[in-house]
Motif scaffolding. Structure first.
Motif, mmCIF file in Angstrom:
data_model
loop_
_atom_site.group_PDB
_atom_site.id
_atom_site.type_symbol
_atom_site.label_atom_id
_atom_site.label_comp_id
_atom_site.label_asym_id
_atom_site.label_seq_id
_atom_site.Cartn_x
_atom_site.Cartn_y
_atom_site.Cartn_z
ATOM 1 N N ILE A 3 -8.188 -4.033 14.512
ATOM 2 C CA ILE A 3 -8.863 -4.236 13.240
ATOM 3 C C ILE A 3 -8.975 -5.732 12.989
ATOM 4 N N PRO A 4 -10.173 -6.253 12.736
ATOM 5 C CA PRO A 4 -10.335 -7.701 12.556
ATOM 6 C C PRO A 4 -9.624 -8.203 11.316
ATOM 7 N N ALA A 5 -9.230 -9.465 11.370
ATOM 8 C CA ALA A 5 -8.489 -10.072 10.262
ATOM 9 C C ALA A 5 -9.301 -10.068 8.969
ATOM 10 N N ILE A 12 -6.474 -6.833 1.364
ATOM 11 C CA ILE A 12 -5.421 -7.496 0.581
ATOM 12 C C ILE A 12 -6.024 -8.137 -0.657
ATOM 13 N N ARG A 13 -7.164 -8.802 -0.503
ATOM 14 C CA ARG A 13 -7.814 -9.452 -1.649
ATOM 15 C C ARG A 13 -8.162 -8.427 -2.715
ATOM 16 N N ASP A 14 -8.747 -7.302 -2.299
ATOM 17 C CA ASP A 14 -9.105 -6.260 -3.269
ATOM 18 C C ASP A 14 -7.874 -5.742 -4.001
ATOM 19 N N VAL A 31 5.680 -5.807 5.618
ATOM 20 C CA VAL A 31 5.296 -4.776 4.644
ATOM 21 C C VAL A 31 3.784 -4.567 4.643
ATOM 22 N N LEU A 32 3.025 -5.652 4.687
ATOM 23 C CA LEU A 32 1.564 -5.545 4.677
ATOM 24 C C LEU A 32 1.048 -4.886 5.941
ATOM 25 N N ALA A 33 1.628 -5.238 7.087
ATOM 26 C CA ALA A 33 1.196 -4.633 8.350
ATOM 27 C C ALA A 33 1.419 -3.123 8.316
ATOM 28 N N ARG A 40 1.014 -7.552 12.809
ATOM 29 C CA ARG A 40 1.247 -8.686 11.923
ATOM 30 C C ARG A 40 0.269 -9.833 12.176
ATOM 31 N N VAL A 41 -0.386 -9.839 13.330
ATOM 32 C CA VAL A 41 -1.298 -10.946 13.659
ATOM 33 C C VAL A 41 -2.469 -11.028 12.676
ATOM 34 N N PRO A 42 -3.245 -9.932 12.461
ATOM 35 C CA PRO A 42 -4.347 -10.045 11.482
ATOM 36 C C PRO A 42 -3.854 -10.264 10.063
ATOM 37 N N VAL A 43 -2.657 -9.773 9.743
ATOM 38 C CA VAL A 43 -2.089 -10.021 8.408
ATOM 39 C C VAL A 43 -1.823 -11.507 8.220
ATOM 40 N N ARG A 44 -1.260 -12.133 9.244
ATOM 41 C CA ARG A 44 -0.957 -13.559 9.175
ATOM 42 C C ARG A 44 -2.249 -14.367 8.981
#
Length: 234
Positions: A3-5, A12-14, A31-33, A40-44
Motif C-alpha cells: 500500500i503506497p505511503a 491518517i490525515r482524515d 499502533v498505526l501500522a 511501518r515503512v509507509p507509516v513512517r
C-alpha cells in the motif's frame, strides 16, 4: 501488494481531521501500522509528510504527536484562504476547460435544487466539491495543493455553521461560474473575495478541551477511513 505511503497518509490525515486522533495525542508507528494493516515503512513516510503539512509534530521523549495549533495559527489559515481562493478563481477563468464548467454548473444546479426543496443535508458536501473543482480549474498544481491543504486544516480547526440564507450562497456560486465561463478573471476574483469573506463569518473554532498531556496514547474512535487490504504482505 504494498500500500503506497500516500494512501496511508490520506487515511491518517482524515482521521486527524475528523477527530479520531485527538490533538496532542501520540502517533506510534506500531499502533498505526496495525490499525491500517500495513508495515511501518509507509507509516513512517506518511508521518513525515503530515509533519511537513503541520498536522503532526515530533516531540522530545514523545515522538510523533498530533499538532495542537494555536488560535492565531487557525486565524492565519482563514486569512490565507481569503487571499488564495480569489487567485484560484481568477486563474480558473483563464484556464478552465469545458469539463470543469460542466461539473461546476452541475454542482450549482444540484445545490440550488436542494435549497428549493429544503434538503440541506448535502449542501456542505456539494459546496466542498464546488470549491475543489474550482481549484482544479485553476490549472496550477501548486495552488491546488495549497488550497487542498487549507481545506483539510480549516475543517480540522473549525466547525462551520450552515448559512442563514443558503439560497444566497448558491446564487454566489452561480455568479462565480458565470464569470469563469466568460473568462472574466477580474470579476471572478472579486466575486470569490466577497464569497470567501461572507463564508469566513460562519467559522467557529472547535473546542479542544482535553484532559491529560501530549504523551498520552491516542484516544481512538471508530474510523471510516480504513486502508487495510486482504493479502497485503508486510
Amino acid at each position: 501488494m504494498r500500500i503506497p505511503a500516500h494512501s496511508v497518509c490520506t487515511a491518517i490525515r482524515d482521521d486527524i481531521v475528523s477527530g479520531v486522533f485527538e490533538r496532542g495525542s501520540r502517533l506510534t508507528e506500531e499502533v498505526l501500522a496495525r490499525r491500517y494493516g500495513v508495515s511501518r515503512v509507509p507509516v513512517r513516510e506518511a508521518l513525515r509528510t503530515l509533519e511537513s503539512e503541520g498536522f503532526v509534530v515530533t516531540r522530545r521523549h514523545a515522538g510523533a504527536c498530533v499538532a495542537e495549533p494555536t488560535e492565531q495559527e487557525a486565524a492565519d489559515l482563514l486569512e490565507i484562504r481569503m487571499l488564495l481562493e480569489p487567485l484560484g478563481a481568477a486563474r480558473a477563468a483563464q484556464r478552465r476547460t469545458e469539463a470543469h464548467l460542466k461539473v461546476l454548473r452541475g454542482l450549482v444546479r444540484l445545490g440550488q435544487e436542494r435549497v428549493r426543496r429544503g434538503e440541506g443535508e448535502d449542501l456542505r458536501s456539494l459546496g466542498g466539491w464546488f470549491h475543489e473543482t474550482l481549484a482544479q480549474a485553476s490549472g496550477s498544481p501548486a495552488l491546488i495543493a495549497l488550497l487542498t491543504q487549507l481545506r483539510h486544516k480549516i475543517a480540522w480547526m473549525y466547525a462551520v455553521e450552515q448559512p442563514a440564507r443558503p439560497a444566497d450562497s448558491w446564487a454566489e456560486h452561480g455568479a462565480l461560474v458565470d464569470a469563469v465561463a466568460r473568462g472574466d478573471a477580474e470579476r471572478a476574483r472579486v466575486l470569490a473575495t466577497l464569497h470567501t469573506e461572507r463564508a469566513t463569518a460562519a467559522h467557529r473554532l472547535r473546542r479542544t478541551d482535553r484532559p491529560g498531556h501530549a504523551a498520552d496514547p491516542p484516544r481512538v474512535r471508530t474510523s471510516q477511513h480504513a486502508v487495510n487490504i486482504a493479502g497485503v504482505r508486510h
